[in-house]
Design a protein around this motif. Structure first.
Motif, short mmCIF file in Angstrom:
data_model
loop_
_atom_site.label_atom_id
_atom_site.label_comp_id
_atom_site.label_asym_id
_atom_site.label_seq_id
_atom_site.Cartn_x
_atom_site.Cartn_y
_atom_site.Cartn_z
N LEU A 97 30.98 37.57 41.10
CA LEU A 97 31.67 36.71 42.08
C LEU A 97 33.04 36.50 41.74
O LEU A 97 33.90 36.10 42.83
N GLY A 98 33.55 36.85 40.33
CA GLY A 98 34.93 36.66 40.12
C GLY A 98 35.17 35.31 39.95
O GLY A 98 34.47 34.69 39.15
N ALA A 99 36.60 35.01 39.95
CA ALA A 99 36.93 33.74 39.25
C ALA A 99 36.51 32.38 40.12
O ALA A 99 36.55 32.36 41.16
N TRP A 100 36.01 31.49 39.11
CA TRP A 100 35.68 30.17 39.76
C TRP A 100 36.81 29.29 39.67
O TRP A 100 37.84 29.29 39.19
N ALA A 101 36.53 28.32 40.86
CA ALA A 101 37.67 27.12 40.96
C ALA A 101 37.39 25.83 40.48
O ALA A 101 38.35 25.01 39.97
N GLU A 102 36.00 25.43 40.74
CA GLU A 102 35.93 23.86 40.26
C GLU A 102 34.40 23.69 40.01
O GLU A 102 33.67 24.45 40.60
N VAL A 103 33.96 22.85 39.10
CA VAL A 103 32.74 22.64 38.89
C VAL A 103 32.58 21.17 38.82
O VAL A 103 33.26 20.27 38.31
N ARG A 104 31.28 20.75 39.28
CA ARG A 104 30.65 19.19 38.84
C ARG A 104 29.48 19.49 38.42
O ARG A 104 28.70 20.28 38.74
N ALA A 105 29.15 18.72 37.31
CA ALA A 105 27.85 18.76 36.64
C ALA A 105 27.41 17.48 36.27
O ALA A 105 27.89 16.43 36.23
N MET A 106 25.89 17.56 35.84
CA MET A 106 25.20 16.67 35.11
C MET A 106 24.17 17.30 33.98
O MET A 106 24.27 18.36 34.10
N ALA A 107 23.98 16.70 32.77
CA ALA A 107 23.44 17.14 31.65
C ALA A 107 22.84 15.95 30.93
O ALA A 107 23.20 14.88 31.13
N GLY A 108 21.85 16.16 30.12
CA GLY A 108 21.15 15.13 29.57
C GLY A 108 20.20 15.75 28.41
O GLY A 108 19.92 17.00 28.25
N ALA A 121 22.72 21.15 34.76
CA ALA A 121 22.99 21.38 36.32
C ALA A 121 24.31 21.15 36.83
O ALA A 121 24.93 20.11 36.48
N ALA A 122 24.84 22.17 37.74
CA ALA A 122 26.17 22.17 37.92
C ALA A 122 26.20 22.95 39.47
O ALA A 122 25.37 23.64 40.03
N LEU A 123 27.40 22.51 40.11
CA LEU A 123 27.79 23.07 41.40
C LEU A 123 29.02 23.63 41.21
O LEU A 123 29.93 22.95 40.23
N VAL A 124 29.22 25.14 41.43
CA VAL A 124 30.38 25.66 41.06
C VAL A 124 31.05 26.28 42.34
O VAL A 124 30.42 27.11 43.16
N ARG A 125 32.28 26.09 42.79
CA ARG A 125 32.89 26.61 43.70
C ARG A 125 33.97 27.78 43.02
O ARG A 125 34.48 27.67 42.16
N PHE A 126 34.01 28.80 43.82
CA PHE A 126 34.45 30.03 43.46
C PHE A 126 35.88 30.30 44.25
O PHE A 126 36.06 29.57 45.36
N GLU A 127 36.78 30.87 43.76
CA GLU A 127 38.16 31.12 44.52
C GLU A 127 38.09 31.67 45.80
O GLU A 127 38.54 31.55 46.82
N ASN A 128 36.91 32.55 45.79
CA ASN A 128 36.38 33.36 47.19
C ASN A 128 35.72 32.21 48.19
O ASN A 128 35.41 32.96 49.38
N GLY A 129 35.45 31.04 47.79
CA GLY A 129 35.01 30.23 48.68
C GLY A 129 33.41 30.06 48.59
O GLY A 129 32.97 29.01 48.97
N ALA A 130 32.86 30.85 47.69
CA ALA A 130 31.30 30.81 47.50
C ALA A 130 31.05 29.51 46.80
O ALA A 130 31.67 29.11 45.66
N ILE A 131 29.98 28.99 46.80
CA ILE A 131 29.20 27.97 46.11
C ILE A 131 28.09 28.21 45.43
O ILE A 131 27.21 28.78 46.16
#
Length: 254
Positions: A97-108, A121-131
């Motif tokens: 998918l290429g370069a990622w842009a932003e991440v939000r996460a939880m861990a335990g 667990a994380a949510l990652v948004r990519f530079e191309n817009g994919a989530i």
């Protein structure tokens, strides 16, 4: 071999120390059948635009596994399954998918007697817009490594455990004109990457240390520990997470 370093600081010191010799990291899943084909198809746009992805490393490691003194500690392992287990799946996701842009996460630390996390667990948004959603676990009795890419014209999936072959890919087209015909090849392995490494050596190309993947791993820890979104490029030498994946907070998952 993974992890090539326990922090971005260590990784950058390795790269800075290179002279005529060069260091490289093992990321053998990039070199399995279908990986380069998928990346080329996404880059060319022949499967449509990337929209959604799933990246799951659902493995199982029991208490006896962590009976070895160096396992499960920040000092010797650097991190839990996010660093030591799921890094290969995340690397293959980034490879596609290429370069990622932003991440939000939880861990335990939910069930194992360790210092680090045993699930993230994380949510990652990519530079191309994919989530993408990313799950890393050592608590999953039915083990599986799973990647799914949903594009506007097709869905591509990969199910395996510790390595994959051509038969482990599945493809669903939105219309009959979209096809999936990757070249045949041996299973993903260290040997497959070694061939590429030697070709690069002969061509004077330095091997990859996997910094974008390590940056994503670091950002995932920072996002999980601070509760804040982390953007690519914000973790610099002044950031506490640059020098250690727990940001200097060893008891964070008590």
């Amino acid at each position: 071999e993974k992890p090539v370093a326990l922090s971005l600081a260590e990784l950058d010191r390795i790269r800075a120390a290179e002279g005529p010799a060069a260091a490289g990291a093992v990321f053998q899943h990039r070199y399995g059948p279908g990986a380069r084909y998928l990346r080329d198809r996404i880059t060319a746009g022949t499967l449509g635009r990337p929209l959604v992805a799933q990246c799951v490393t659902a493995w199982y490691r029991d208490d006896a596994y962590y009976g070895v003194p160096w396992r499960g500690t920040w000092r010797s392992e650097g991190g839990g399954p996010t660093l030591g287990h799921g890094i290969h799946q995340m690397d293959l996701m980034l490879h596609a998918l290429g370069a990622w842009a932003e991440v939000r996460a939880m861990a335990g630390r939910l069930d194992r007697d360790v210092q680090t996390e045993d699930v993230s667990a994380a949510l990652v948004r990519f530079e191309n817009g994919a989530i993408a959603t990313v799950v890393n676990s050592v608590l999953s009795p039915r083990e599986e490594s799973y990647l799914r890419f949903d594009l506007t014209d097709a869905t591509v999936e990969l199910r395996h455990l510790y390595g994959y072959s051509p038969a482990d890919w599945t493809f669903t087209a939105r219309s009959p004109g979209v096809t999936w015909e990757p070249p045949d090849g041996p299973p993903s392995s260290h040997a497959a990457q070694l061939a590429d490494l030697l070709d690069g050596y002969e061509a004077g190309i330095r091997p990859d240390l996997g910094r974008p993947t390590m940056e994503l791993v670091t950002a995932l820890y920072k996002a999980a520990i601070t509760g804040l979104p982390v953007r690519r490029g914000e973790i610099d030498a002044a950031d506490p997470f640059y020098g250690s994946l727990n940001g200097g907070r060893p008891e964070v998952f008590r």
